[in-house]
Scaffold this active site. Structure first.
Site, short mmCIF file in Angstrom:
data_model
loop_
_atom_site.label_atom_id
_atom_site.label_comp_id
_atom_site.label_asym_id
_atom_site.label_seq_id
_atom_site.Cartn_x
_atom_site.Cartn_y
_atom_site.Cartn_z
N LYS A 125 -17.94 -1.32 1.55
CA LYS A 125 -16.73 -0.65 2.25
C LYS A 125 -17.00 -0.13 3.49
O LYS A 125 -15.95 0.71 3.66
CB LYS A 125 -15.28 -0.27 1.19
CG LYS A 125 -15.18 -1.43 0.09
CD LYS A 125 -14.11 -0.73 -1.04
CE LYS A 125 -13.03 -0.09 0.16
NZ LYS A 125 -11.22 0.71 -0.78
N SER A 165 0.97 -0.82 0.13
CA SER A 165 0.06 0.44 -0.63
C SER A 165 1.30 1.29 0.20
O SER A 165 2.29 1.76 1.08
CB SER A 165 -0.84 0.56 1.73
OG SER A 165 -1.41 1.19 1.22
N TYR A 201 -2.76 -0.09 9.86
CA TYR A 201 -2.43 -0.73 8.53
C TYR A 201 -1.74 -0.78 7.85
O TYR A 201 -0.79 -1.95 7.75
CB TYR A 201 -4.04 -0.07 7.36
CG TYR A 201 -3.90 -0.49 6.08
CD1 TYR A 201 -4.01 -1.67 5.81
CD2 TYR A 201 -4.15 0.33 5.28
CE1 TYR A 201 -3.97 -2.02 4.51
CE2 TYR A 201 -3.81 0.12 3.89
CZ TYR A 201 -3.90 -0.92 3.70
OH TYR A 201 -4.12 -1.36 2.13
#
Length: 327
Positions: free
Chosen positions: A183, A113, A142
């Protein structure tokens, strides 16, 4: 046969569609469908088998030879706070698949990411040496969970440990497109702005809490999901050198630009309001991201990416404005 984890998710279901378009249906998919309606992302798709997350390791023990593993499954909530759960899903699960692909000689594509870059002070170069990676400081749990797996992979390579024959850590930037309905608060701004604009309301963007950025002037690398899927298929089928790769558009654009593109796609004049940055995001918010695409281009990928205006128009007109949230 290909194994695809996170197959019912946003990028995963779009990539499954891309595989089907290429005539590839011999795909084993793995995900947790839950109760958010993710199964709808799979309604039009063809696949060979479905394996629940908790049964995947056992399935791999007797699985046939795989052409490749594409690992997209993760807890991708940038506000996640349960460190044990995130570590299990994002690090432990990735390491299990890395070890399996190493033992069996299977190519591996896994999702990293752009969140690994933190506030961007160190730039957005996808160098994959341990020394470079050690300089990056992710802003949230994350991003950190993805970062420490990248660092583990880099150490294996530097120390000459066995690896999969080809491996690619894909650093996704701000991806938008169909199949993100499930989401919740992690849906793209394109989805959210379209919803408010279609109700005749102003788009609500975060005000800046930094003097060097005007309200709505925060910059991100927005990339259409179709471009991401094209790059992934190229990596899976090709012979690019193993390593970390940025997957973005290569051009930073402002949130104002994105909102205006949505209004233009709807044929409406732009209307934008700015709301205070939530306390939970202060100090953890990326104000500027822009993928350095040099490495991918040098590896041989030469297709152009979709402009923000064109990608937003396609998503809004072909899906959201028609009430069709799924590909």
């Amino acid at each position: 046969m290909i194994l695809l984890t996170g197959a019912a998710g946003f990028i995963g279901s779009n990539f499954l569609a891309r595989l089907n378009e290429a005539g590839i249906t011999d795909v084993v998919i793995c995900d947790a469908l839950g109760t958010e309606g993710k199964w709808r992302n799979l309604r039009q798709r063809e696949f060979h088998d479905f394996v629940p997350i908790e049964k995947l390791e056992a399935w791999l023990a007797t699985a046939p030879a795989l052409e490749g593993v594409v690992h997209l499954g993760a807890n991708s909530d940038t506000t996640a706070a349960d460190g044990d759960e995130v570590m299990d899903r994002n690090f432990g699960f990735s390491l299990m698949l890395w070890n399996h692909c190493t033992r069996t000689g299977t190519p591996l594509l896994y999702a990293s990411s752009a969140a690994t870059y933190g506030n961007g002070d160190g730039g957005f170069s996808d160098q994959d040496t341990p020394g470079h990676l050690a300089t990056l400081e992710p802003l949230n749990l994350y991003g950190w969970s993805k970062h420490i797996f990248d660092r583990r992979v880099a150490r294996d390579v530097e120390q000459g440990r066995p690896t999969p024959p080809r491996w690619y850590g894909m650093k996704f930037f701000n991806v938008y497109g169909p199949n993100e309905y499930h989401k919740a608060h992690m849906r793209s701004a394109v989805f959210n702005v379209t919803g408010t604009a279609m109700k005749g309301e102003a788009a609500r963007l975060f005000a800046s809490d930094r003097p060097d950025y005007v309200d709505g002037g925060q910059m991100r690398d927005f990339v259409f999901v179709d471009d991401i899927c094209d790059i992934m298929l190229w990596l899976l089928r090709g012979s690019a050198p193993s390593g970390l790769y940025n997957l973005g558009s290569g051009q930073a654009r402002s949130w104002d630009d994105l909102a205006k593109a949505v209004f233009a796609a709807l044929g409406q004049p732009p209307a934008i309001e700015y709301v205070p940055m939530p306390e939970t995001l202060r100090g953890k918010y990326q104000y500027w991201t822009e993928a350095d695409m040099t490495k991918l281009r040098r590896a041989g990928y030469n297709a152009s990416t979709t402009s923000l205006e064109e990608g937003v128009a396609r998503y809004v007109r072909d899906f959201l404005a028609k009430g069709n949230r799924y590909r």
